[in-house]
Enzyme design. Structure first.
Site, PDB file in Angstrom:
ATOM      1  N   SER A  21      20.657 -73.926  55.562  1.00 52.10           N
ATOM      2  CA  SER A  21      19.271 -73.536  54.859  1.00 52.10           C
ATOM      3  C   SER A  21      18.172 -73.394  55.415  1.00 52.10           C
ATOM      4  O   SER A  21      17.493 -74.344  56.050  1.00 52.10           O
ATOM      5  CB  SER A  21      19.069 -74.443  53.685  1.00 52.10           C
ATOM      6  OG  SER A  21      17.884 -74.279  52.899  1.00 52.10           O
ATOM      7  N   HIS A  45      21.771 -69.764  54.031  1.00 52.63           N
ATOM      8  CA  HIS A  45      21.070 -70.091  52.767  1.00 52.63           C
ATOM      9  C   HIS A  45      19.888 -69.850  52.519  1.00 52.63           C
ATOM     10  O   HIS A  45      18.982 -70.429  53.429  1.00 52.63           O
ATOM     11  CB  HIS A  45      21.616 -71.386  52.530  1.00 52.63           C
ATOM     12  CG  HIS A  45      21.482 -72.049  50.876  1.00 52.63           C
ATOM     13  ND1 HIS A  45      22.155 -71.857  49.977  1.00 52.63           N
ATOM     14  CD2 HIS A  45      20.437 -72.519  50.499  1.00 52.63           C
ATOM     15  CE1 HIS A  45      22.011 -72.104  48.833  1.00 52.63           C
ATOM     16  NE2 HIS A  45      20.810 -72.800  49.170  1.00 52.63           N
ATOM     17  N   ASP A  47      16.572 -70.054  49.873  1.00 50.16           N
ATOM     18  CA  ASP A  47      16.185 -70.707  49.029  1.00 50.16           C
ATOM     19  C   ASP A  47      14.788 -69.894  48.255  1.00 50.16           C
ATOM     20  O   ASP A  47      13.500 -70.230  48.859  1.00 50.16           O
ATOM     21  CB  ASP A  47      15.700 -72.382  49.033  1.00 50.16           C
ATOM     22  CG  ASP A  47      17.244 -73.091  49.190  1.00 50.16           C
ATOM     23  OD1 ASP A  47      17.912 -73.057  48.334  1.00 50.16           O
ATOM     24  OD2 ASP A  47      17.340 -73.468  50.274  1.00 50.16           O
ATOM     25  N   MET A  49      12.268 -69.862  45.488  1.00 51.30           N
ATOM     26  CA  MET A  49      11.687 -70.982  44.427  1.00 51.30           C
ATOM     27  C   MET A  49      10.171 -70.302  44.125  1.00 51.30           C
ATOM     28  O   MET A  49       9.533 -69.638  44.844  1.00 51.30           O
ATOM     29  CB  MET A  49      11.411 -72.305  45.154  1.00 51.30           C
ATOM     30  CG  MET A  49      12.502 -72.897  45.790  1.00 51.30           C
ATOM     31  SD  MET A  49      12.077 -74.411  46.083  1.00 51.30           S
ATOM     32  CE  MET A  49      13.455 -75.051  47.116  1.00 51.30           C
ATOM     33  N   HIS A  78      20.013 -68.426  46.960  1.00 48.27           N
ATOM     34  CA  HIS A  78      19.654 -69.355  45.763  1.00 48.27           C
ATOM     35  C   HIS A  78      18.528 -69.137  45.082  1.00 48.27           C
ATOM     36  O   HIS A  78      17.377 -69.689  45.424  1.00 48.27           O
ATOM     37  CB  HIS A  78      19.862 -70.702  46.372  1.00 48.27           C
ATOM     38  CG  HIS A  78      19.997 -72.027  45.498  1.00 48.27           C
ATOM     39  ND1 HIS A  78      19.848 -73.174  45.858  1.00 48.27           N
ATOM     40  CD2 HIS A  78      19.919 -71.953  44.224  1.00 48.27           C
ATOM     41  CE1 HIS A  78      19.782 -74.026  44.919  1.00 48.27           C
ATOM     42  NE2 HIS A  78      19.839 -73.319  43.824  1.00 48.27           N
ATOM     43  N   MET A  80      15.937 -70.286  42.507  1.00 47.79           N
ATOM     44  CA  MET A  80      15.484 -71.160  41.585  1.00 47.79           C
ATOM     45  C   MET A  80      14.217 -70.794  41.307  1.00 47.79           C
ATOM     46  O   MET A  80      13.137 -71.110  41.273  1.00 47.79           O
ATOM     47  CB  MET A  80      15.141 -72.478  42.387  1.00 47.79           C
ATOM     48  CG  MET A  80      16.486 -73.413  42.796  1.00 47.79           C
ATOM     49  SD  MET A  80      16.092 -74.373  44.380  1.00 47.79           S
ATOM     50  CE  MET A  80      16.562 -73.272  45.622  1.00 47.79           C
ATOM     51  N   MET A 149      24.265 -78.856  42.387  1.00 52.45           N
ATOM     52  CA  MET A 149      23.213 -79.412  43.155  1.00 52.45           C
ATOM     53  C   MET A 149      23.545 -80.858  43.322  1.00 52.45           C
ATOM     54  O   MET A 149      24.088 -81.561  42.466  1.00 52.45           O
ATOM     55  CB  MET A 149      21.970 -79.471  42.506  1.00 52.45           C
ATOM     56  CG  MET A 149      21.321 -78.021  42.178  1.00 52.45           C
ATOM     57  SD  MET A 149      20.773 -77.064  43.661  1.00 52.45           S
ATOM     58  CE  MET A 149      19.722 -78.414  44.836  1.00 52.45           C
ATOM     59  N   GLY A 154      14.587 -78.361  44.286  1.00 47.86           N
ATOM     60  CA  GLY A 154      13.235 -77.931  44.453  1.00 47.86           C
ATOM     61  C   GLY A 154      12.687 -78.304  45.852  1.00 47.86           C
ATOM     62  O   GLY A 154      11.672 -77.459  46.190  1.00 47.86           O
ATOM     63  N   PHE A 155      13.123 -79.236  46.361  1.00 47.25           N
ATOM     64  CA  PHE A 155      12.792 -79.593  47.730  1.00 47.25           C
ATOM     65  C   PHE A 155      13.881 -80.152  48.760  1.00 47.25           C
ATOM     66  O   PHE A 155      14.811 -80.549  48.389  1.00 47.25           O
ATOM     67  CB  PHE A 155      11.693 -80.580  47.740  1.00 47.25           C
ATOM     68  CG  PHE A 155      10.539 -80.313  46.896  1.00 47.25           C
ATOM     69  CD1 PHE A 155       9.713 -79.929  47.624  1.00 47.25           C
ATOM     70  CD2 PHE A 155      10.438 -80.638  45.498  1.00 47.25           C
ATOM     71  CE1 PHE A 155       8.251 -79.483  46.832  1.00 47.25           C
ATOM     72  CE2 PHE A 155       9.388 -80.320  44.890  1.00 47.25           C
ATOM     73  CZ  PHE A 155       8.274 -79.660  45.545  1.00 47.25           C
ATOM     74  N   GLY A 156      13.549 -79.631  49.951  1.00 47.44           N
ATOM     75  CA  GLY A 156      14.585 -79.971  51.065  1.00 47.44           C
ATOM     76  C   GLY A 156      14.328 -81.635  51.456  1.00 47.44           C
ATOM     77  O   GLY A 156      13.192 -81.984  50.824  1.00 47.44           O
ATOM     78  N   GLY A 157      15.222 -82.029  51.921  1.00 49.13           N
ATOM     79  CA  GLY A 157      14.875 -83.531  52.773  1.00 49.13           C
ATOM     80  C   GLY A 157      14.851 -84.440  51.746  1.00 49.13           C
ATOM     81  O   GLY A 157      14.666 -85.743  51.868  1.00 49.13           O
ATOM     82  N   ASP A 187      24.983 -78.482  47.555  1.00 54.97           N
ATOM     83  CA  ASP A 187      23.582 -78.316  47.970  1.00 54.97           C
ATOM     84  C   ASP A 187      22.620 -79.523  47.706  1.00 54.97           C
ATOM     85  O   ASP A 187      22.307 -79.714  46.566  1.00 54.97           O
ATOM     86  CB  ASP A 187      22.838 -77.122  47.396  1.00 54.97           C
ATOM     87  CG  ASP A 187      21.501 -76.517  47.934  1.00 54.97           C
ATOM     88  OD1 ASP A 187      21.196 -76.931  49.036  1.00 54.97           O
ATOM     89  OD2 ASP A 187      21.218 -75.553  47.447  1.00 54.97           O
ATOM     90  N   GLY A 188      21.907 -80.020  48.957  1.00 57.00           N
ATOM     91  CA  GLY A 188      21.089 -81.056  48.964  1.00 57.00           C
ATOM     92  C   GLY A 188      21.908 -82.349  49.529  1.00 57.00           C
ATOM     93  O   GLY A 188      22.679 -83.032  49.326  1.00 57.00           O
ATOM     94  N   GLY A 189      20.958 -82.791  50.666  1.00 51.39           N
ATOM     95  CA  GLY A 189      21.270 -83.912  51.224  1.00 51.39           C
ATOM     96  C   GLY A 189      22.508 -83.939  52.138  1.00 51.39           C
ATOM     97  O   GLY A 189      23.300 -85.127  52.246  1.00 51.39           O
ATOM     98  N   GLY A 209      20.249 -78.111  55.193  1.00 50.50           N
ATOM     99  CA  GLY A 209      18.815 -77.767  55.819  1.00 50.50           C
ATOM    100  C   GLY A 209      18.467 -78.640  56.814  1.00 50.50           C
ATOM    101  O   GLY A 209      18.334 -78.306  58.021  1.00 50.50           O
TER     102      GLY A 209
HETATM  103  C1  DX5 Z   1      16.537 -77.547  47.386  1.00 48.67           C
HETATM  104  C2  DX5 Z   1      17.492 -76.466  48.050  1.00 48.67           C
HETATM  105  C3  DX5 Z   1      18.397 -76.876  49.335  1.00 48.67           C
HETATM  106  C4  DX5 Z   1      17.606 -77.458  50.474  1.00 48.67           C
HETATM  107  C5  DX5 Z   1      18.456 -78.519  50.897  1.00 48.67           C
HETATM  108  O1  DX5 Z   1      16.338 -77.295  45.997  1.00 48.67           O
HETATM  109  O2  DX5 Z   1      18.116 -75.744  47.111  1.00 48.67           O
HETATM  110  O3  DX5 Z   1      19.045 -75.598  49.601  1.00 48.67           O
HETATM  111  O4  DX5 Z   1      17.353 -76.485  51.430  1.00 48.67           O
HETATM  112  O5  DX5 Z   1      17.711 -79.028  51.900  1.00 48.67           O
HETATM  113  P1  DX5 Z   1      18.656 -80.464  52.609  1.00 48.67           P
HETATM  114  O6  DX5 Z   1      19.902 -80.131  53.112  1.00 48.67           O
HETATM  115  O7  DX5 Z   1      17.468 -80.822  53.577  1.00 48.67           O
HETATM  116  O8  DX5 Z   1      18.634 -81.441  51.442  1.00 48.67           O
HETATM  117 ZN    ZN Z   2      19.525 -74.142  48.033  1.00 45.75          ZN
END
Ligand code: DX5
Ligand code: ZN
Length: 238
Positions: A21, A45, A47, A49, A78, A80, A149, A154-157, A187-189, A209
């Site tokens: 991502s 990927h 994102d 938003m 993706h 959002m 999900m 909404g946010f990475g990390g 997707d996520g973590g 990501g």
């Molecule tokens: C968050 C995104 C993800 C995000 C994942 O809403 O949809 O795609 O980039 O990031 P990581 O891998 O850091 O959790």
């Molecule tokens: Zn995503």
């Protein structure tokens, strides 16, 4: 955009899709980020938003158009965003390989999936953290990808939420029972520490990501993620 350009970019024999991502990449150097993973990743990927469906604001159509010219990787968009009925087709026209929109934002998901597929694009349905999957399983034959999900969108990390894998297990059982050709994407973590649980639950497409783009060698992380997921999936099939 020709059909050939959308061909699945998967190493021969791999049952796994790894989709780095770019949310975690340097937004001033997205072309370089794509090049860093181009030979090892399956999809890129992206994102999108809109500061309405989720509080964060990222990138939109002009960036997707530029990325399309900058990388041969299939773009896994993706969305959002609220009102995907208004915007999703634009991403298909911009050359996205797959356009995934959220069930929470769409009134007629089957109609939109049909329109995306008619435009030569894959269609994906996304399920956020607080949405159950059961009511939507009957829709999945209209989709190529079901994105579950493993955080709140909404946010990475953010930290991976293993309890959300119950939805992946349910979806995998449903897809296998119906002999559906469906990617189940998480997707996520997703990291080298969490990908095996997600693969064991039945996911076969993995967004990562932070784990990829904050690493010194993003391509090496993609290869290791693939190896870990493949090992779990081939053991389950043996
Ligand atoms: C968050 C995104 C993800 C995000 C994942 O809403 O949809 O795609 O980039 O990031 P990581 O891998 O850091 O959790
Ligand atoms: Zn995503």
């Amino acid at each position: 955009m020709s059909v050939a350009d959308r061909t699945e970019h998967q190493p021969p024999g791999s049952a796994v899709v790894v989709a780095p991502s770019i949310l975690a990449a340097d937004f001033a150097h997205l072309g370089a980020a794509a090049r860093a993973v181009a030979t090892d990743a399956d999809w890129l990927h992206v994102d999108v938003m809109d500061n309405h469906f989720v509080p964060n604001l990222t990138i939109g159509l002009p960036v997707v158009r530029s990325l399309r010219r900058a990388t041969p990787l299939p773009l896994d968009c993706h969305l959002m965003i609220t009102d995907p009925d208004r915007w999703a087709m634009g991403y298909a026209e911009a050359g996205a390989y797959n356009v995934t929109f959220h069930i929470e934002a769409c009134d007629d998901p089957v109609r939109l999936a049909r329109n995306l597929r008619a435009a030569g694009c894959r269609a994906g349905l996304a399920i956020d953290r607080d949405t159950p999957v059961e009511p939507y399983l009957e829709l999945v034959p209209h989709f190529d990808t079901l994105l579950i999900m493993t955080i709140k969108a909404g946010f990475g990390g953010q930290e991976f939420l293993p309890e959300l894998l119950a939805k992946v297990r349910l979806a995998r059982r449903h897809a296998d029972a119906g002999h559906l050709r469906l990617h189940i994407e998480v997707d996520g973590g997703i990291t080298e520490d969490t990908i095996e649980q997600a693969a064991a639950a039945g996911a076969d497409a993995f967004v990562a990501g932070t784990a990829v783009f904050e690493a010194a060698d993003p391509a090496a992380v993609v290869r290791r993620l693939r190896r870990r997921a493949e090992a779990v999936i081939s053991a389950a099939r043996a």
